[in-house]
Design a protein around this motif. Structure first.
Motif, PDB file in Angstrom:
ATOM      1  N   VAL A   1       0.862  -1.231   0.050  1.00 15.04           N
ATOM      2  CA  VAL A   1       0.118  -0.249  -0.046  1.00 15.04           C
ATOM      3  C   VAL A   1       0.905   1.480  -0.080  1.00 15.04           C
ATOM      4  N   ALA A   2       0.337   2.001  -0.835  1.00 13.04           N
ATOM      5  CA  ALA A   2       1.188   3.572  -0.786  1.00 13.04           C
ATOM      6  C   ALA A   2       1.184   3.982   0.620  1.00 13.04           C
ATOM      7  N   ALA A   3       2.230   4.655   0.995  1.00  8.96           N
ATOM      8  CA  ALA A   3       2.682   5.153   2.397  1.00  8.96           C
ATOM      9  C   ALA A   3       1.490   6.422   2.514  1.00  8.96           C
ATOM     10  N   GLY A   4       1.472   7.229   1.858  1.00 10.17           N
ATOM     11  CA  GLY A   4       0.341   8.198   2.065  1.00 10.17           C
ATOM     12  C   GLY A   4      -0.914   7.926   2.419  1.00 10.17           C
ATOM     13  N   LEU A   5      -1.694   6.881   1.569  1.00  9.65           N
ATOM     14  CA  LEU A   5      -2.848   6.149   1.868  1.00  9.65           C
ATOM     15  C   LEU A   5      -2.816   5.435   3.109  1.00  9.65           C
ATOM     16  N   ALA A   6      -1.660   4.662   3.504  1.00  7.82           N
ATOM     17  CA  ALA A   6      -1.520   4.095   4.809  1.00  7.82           C
ATOM     18  C   ALA A   6      -1.804   5.107   6.094  1.00  7.82           C
ATOM     19  N   LYS A   7      -1.188   6.140   5.906  1.00  2.34           N
ATOM     20  CA  LYS A   7      -1.145   7.417   6.983  1.00  2.34           C
ATOM     21  C   LYS A   7      -2.432   7.831   6.924  1.00  2.34           C
ATOM     22  N   ARG A   8      -3.361   8.000   5.894  1.00  2.00           N
ATOM     23  CA  ARG A   8      -4.512   8.452   6.019  1.00  2.00           C
ATOM     24  C   ARG A   8      -5.486   7.592   6.653  1.00  2.00           C
ATOM     25  N   ALA A   9      -5.333   6.362   6.276  1.00  2.00           N
ATOM     26  CA  ALA A   9      -6.076   5.261   6.871  1.00  2.00           C
ATOM     27  C   ALA A   9      -6.102   5.169   8.388  1.00  2.00           C
ATOM     28  N   ARG A  10      -4.599   5.296   8.781  1.00  2.00           N
ATOM     29  CA  ARG A  10      -4.613   5.201  10.197  1.00  2.00           C
ATOM     30  C   ARG A  10      -4.971   6.302  10.981  1.00  2.00           C
ATOM     31  N   ALA A  11      -4.999   7.591  10.437  1.00  2.00           N
ATOM     32  CA  ALA A  11      -5.559   8.737  10.910  1.00  2.00           C
ATOM     33  C   ALA A  11      -6.973   8.501  11.144  1.00  2.00           C
ATOM     34  N   ILE A  12      -7.747   8.050  10.212  1.00  2.00           N
ATOM     35  CA  ILE A  12      -9.357   7.938  10.200  1.00  2.00           C
ATOM     36  C   ILE A  12      -9.466   6.949  11.449  1.00  2.00           C
ATOM     37  N   LEU A  13      -8.770   5.747  11.614  1.00  2.00           N
ATOM     38  CA  LEU A  13      -9.071   4.928  12.586  1.00  2.00           C
ATOM     39  C   LEU A  13      -8.573   5.275  14.102  1.00  2.00           C
ATOM     40  N   LEU A  14      -7.666   6.361  13.868  1.00  2.00           N
ATOM     41  CA  LEU A  14      -7.459   6.997  15.334  1.00  2.00           C
ATOM     42  C   LEU A  14      -8.613   7.930  15.702  1.00  2.00           C
ATOM     43  N   LEU A  15      -8.796   8.837  14.841  1.00  3.64           N
ATOM     44  CA  LEU A  15      -9.918   9.764  14.880  1.00  3.64           C
ATOM     45  C   LEU A  15     -11.313   9.002  15.355  1.00  3.64           C
ATOM     46  N   ALA A  16     -11.627   7.740  14.596  1.00  6.09           N
ATOM     47  CA  ALA A  16     -12.798   7.124  15.175  1.00  6.09           C
ATOM     48  C   ALA A  16     -12.712   6.605  16.403  1.00  6.09           C
ATOM     49  N   GLY A  17     -11.536   6.236  16.815  1.00  2.00           N
ATOM     50  CA  GLY A  17     -11.274   5.743  18.372  1.00  2.00           C
ATOM     51  C   GLY A  17     -11.525   6.729  19.088  1.00  2.00           C
ATOM     52  N   GLY A  18     -11.562   8.044  18.925  1.00  2.00           N
ATOM     53  CA  GLY A  18     -11.690   9.131  20.016  1.00  2.00           C
ATOM     54  C   GLY A  18     -10.545   9.870  20.020  1.00  2.00           C
ATOM     55  N   VAL A  19      -9.458   9.544  19.611  1.00  2.00           N
ATOM     56  CA  VAL A  19      -8.380  10.354  19.390  1.00  2.00           C
ATOM     57  C   VAL A  19      -8.458  11.915  18.991  1.00  2.00           C
ATOM     58  N   SER A  20      -8.182  12.892  19.557  1.00  2.46           N
ATOM     59  CA  SER A  20      -8.359  14.131  19.102  1.00  2.46           C
ATOM     60  C   SER A  20      -7.424  14.536  17.694  1.00  2.46           C
ATOM     61  N   VAL A  21      -7.702  15.582  17.060  1.00  2.00           N
ATOM     62  CA  VAL A  21      -7.443  15.838  15.975  1.00  2.00           C
ATOM     63  C   VAL A  21      -5.840  16.312  16.111  1.00  2.00           C
ATOM     64  N   SER A  22      -5.547  17.207  17.059  1.00  2.00           N
ATOM     65  CA  SER A  22      -4.314  17.383  17.243  1.00  2.00           C
ATOM     66  C   SER A  22      -3.347  16.357  17.617  1.00  2.00           C
ATOM     67  N   ALA A  23      -3.828  15.476  18.606  1.00  2.00           N
ATOM     68  CA  ALA A  23      -3.105  14.301  18.810  1.00  2.00           C
ATOM     69  C   ALA A  23      -2.733  13.119  17.654  1.00  2.00           C
ATOM     70  N   THR A  24      -3.852  13.024  16.915  1.00  2.00           N
ATOM     71  CA  THR A  24      -3.825  12.345  15.711  1.00  2.00           C
ATOM     72  C   THR A  24      -2.761  12.848  14.747  1.00  2.00           C
ATOM     73  N   GLY A  25      -2.751  14.156  14.502  1.00  2.00           N
ATOM     74  CA  GLY A  25      -1.580  14.823  13.651  1.00  2.00           C
ATOM     75  C   GLY A  25      -0.306  14.368  14.159  1.00  2.00           C
ATOM     76  N   ARG A  26      -0.237  14.643  15.460  1.00  2.00           N
ATOM     77  CA  ARG A  26       1.137  14.336  15.803  1.00  2.00           C
ATOM     78  C   ARG A  26       1.511  12.774  15.654  1.00  2.00           C
ATOM     79  N   LEU A  27       0.586  11.952  15.850  1.00  2.00           N
ATOM     80  CA  LEU A  27       0.969  10.376  15.812  1.00  2.00           C
ATOM     81  C   LEU A  27       1.333  10.298  14.319  1.00  2.00           C
TER      82      LEU A  27
END
Length: 104
Positions: free
Chosen positions: A27-53
């Motif tokens: 999988v492309a690195a950018g797509l993997a990063k975006r998928a991980r971000a969506i999963l983190l956000l869906a898990g209740g992680v804040s936008v700021s914390a997700t951005g750092r992660l």
């Protein structure tokens, strides 16, 4: 204290698809990063914390959140980009692509 509302809600089918994307070896690195971000956000992680992660700016996260809301998992894929066509054709006669080499 008020309960935080989730920024992104993900269905079970979407979660499975995102998990499959992250497990794919090619999988492309950018797509993997975006998928991980969506999963983190869906898990209740804040936008700021997700951005750092995931090493992504908040403004970019909001763009991908909106695309995910509109198009689902397919919205996380890179779109077509404008620009000059490639110099070396993938169907070139010469295996090294030297037949289309430009000179200055």
């Amino acid at each position: 204290m008020a309960k935080r509302q989730r920024i992104v809600s993900v269905t079970a089918k979407q979660r499975d698809e995102l998990d499959r994307l992250l497990r794919r070896p090619s999988v492309a690195a950018g797509l993997a990063k975006r998928a991980r971000a969506i999963l983190l956000l869906a898990g209740g992680v804040s936008v700021s914390a997700t951005g750092r992660l995931v090493a992504m700016q908040r403004r970019h996260l909001y763009k991908w959140i909106e695309r995910f809301r509109q198009h689902g998992v397919a919205g996380l894929a890179d779109g077509k980009r404008t620009g000059r066509p490639p110099v070396f054709s993938p169907r070139s006669c010469d295996p090294l692509g030297q037949d289309r080499l430009r000179t200055a």
